[in-house]
Design a protein around this motif. Structure first.
Motif, PDB file in Angstrom:
ATOM      1  N   ASP A  45       0.851  -1.192   0.000  1.00  0.00           N
ATOM      2  CA  ASP A  45       0.000   0.000   0.000  1.00  0.00           C
ATOM      3  C   ASP A  45       0.886   1.241   0.000  1.00  0.00           C
ATOM      4  O   ASP A  45       2.112   1.143  -0.123  1.00  0.00           O
ATOM      5  N   HIS A 119      -8.269  -0.061   9.041  1.00  0.00           N
ATOM      6  CA  HIS A 119      -8.074   0.093   7.590  1.00  0.00           C
ATOM      7  C   HIS A 119      -7.383  -1.152   7.033  1.00  0.00           C
ATOM      8  O   HIS A 119      -7.776  -1.683   5.981  1.00  0.00           O
ATOM      9  N   THR A 123      -9.108  -3.728   4.353  1.00  0.00           N
ATOM     10  CA  THR A 123      -8.446  -3.894   3.055  1.00  0.00           C
ATOM     11  C   THR A 123      -8.094  -5.346   2.808  1.00  0.00           C
ATOM     12  O   THR A 123      -8.327  -5.884   1.716  1.00  0.00           O
ATOM     13  N   ASN A 126     -11.238  -7.428   2.116  1.00  0.00           N
ATOM     14  CA  ASN A 126     -11.831  -7.073   0.824  1.00  0.00           C
ATOM     15  C   ASN A 126     -11.028  -7.646  -0.339  1.00  0.00           C
ATOM     16  O   ASN A 126     -11.597  -8.076  -1.348  1.00  0.00           O
TER      17      ASN A 126
END
Length: 205
Positions: A45, A119, A123, A126
Motif C-alpha cells: 500500500d 483500515h 483492506t 476485501n
C-alpha cells in the motif's frame, strides 16, 4: 540475497504484481538473540505521504512483536513459483539447478492501532473476498465481535527502504536449451513447474 547479474529483476510493475500475487510473506527479525520468522498475509500500500509500505497483523500471543522496537529494521520474504531443472534436458553435459522467483524487502517497522489497524483489516478482507459468493466484509460484522478480535491482534506497518528481486529463469542458457527447459516444464503435472514455464515464456516467447 545473492542475485546473479543475469537474474536481477528490475521491472517495478512486475515486482509489484508479484508481491500482490504472492502476498503471504515471511516477516523476519531478531528475538531472544535468534532469527524469528512469522508467516502472514501482507498488503502492499501507500501511507498518507505516498511512501510504499506493507501492512499486516500478528497474533498478540506471538512473542516476535514484543521485541520489535519502533523503527527497527526487518526483512520480509516473498516467494513465488519454483522448479527443479534437470540437466538431462540440456544438449550438453551440465549440472541440475533450480529456477525461482523471489523478492526480499527491507524496511522500518512500527505498530499500528485504531483506525490504521481497522483500515488494514478491511483492506485485507476485501482483497481476498473479492469475487467470492456470500463475501464477508468487516463492515457487516458486529462492532462488539470485531472489537473482541482486534484485542487479540497487533497491527504492523513496514516502511519499505530496499527491494531485492531475483528471477532466476535459465537466462544463461542458449535459445535451444532455454526452449527445451520450457517444454519439459510444460509437460510436468506439477502446477509450479508450469508456472515457471509461463514466466520463462514471458521473457523469451
Amino acid at each position: 540475497m545473492y542475485i546473479h547479474p543475469l537474474n536481477a529483476w528490475e521491472s517495478e510493475p512486475e515486482v509489484i504484481e508479484f508481491i500482490r500475487k504472492n502476498a503471504f510473506g515471511s516477516l523476519i527479525s531478531m528475538a531472544d538473540g535468534r532469527p524469528w520468522a512469522t508467516h502472514l498475509p501482507l498488503v502492499l500500500d501507500q501511507n498518507p505521504n505516498g511512501q510504499a509500505v506493507l501492512h499486516g497483523h500478528l497474533a498478540k500471543a506471538n512473542a516476535q512483536w514484543k521485541q520489535l522496537p519502533e523503527n527497527e529494521d526487518v526483512l520480509v520474504l516473498f516467494q513465488g513459483p519454483h522448479a527443479y531443472i534437470s540437466s538431462s534436458w540440456y544438449n550438453h553435459e551440465n549440472v541440475p539447478t533450480w529456477n525461482y522467483l523471489a523478492v526480499h524487502i527491507y524496511g522500518k517497522i512500527r505498530m499500528i492501532e485504531g483506525e490504521e489497524l481497522m483500515h488494514h483489516l478491511k483492506t485485507l478482507v476485501n482483497i481476498y473476498e473479492q469475487g467470492r459468493p456470500n463475501r464477508v466484509q468487516v463492515e457487516t460484522m458486529s462492532e462488539a465481535y470485531v472489537e473482541s478480535q482486534i484485542r487479540a491482534l497487533v497491527g504492523i506497518e513496514i516502511s519499505i527502504t530496499e527491494v531485492q528481486a531475483s528471477a532466476k529463469l535459465s537466462q544463461n542458457r542458449d535459445e535451444v536449451n532455454y526452449q527445451n527447459i520450457i517444454t519439459k516444464l510444460e509437460e510436468s503435472e506439477l502446477p509450479m513447474d508450469q508456472q515457471v514455464a509461463a514466466e520463462m515464456r514471458k521473457r523469451r516467447p
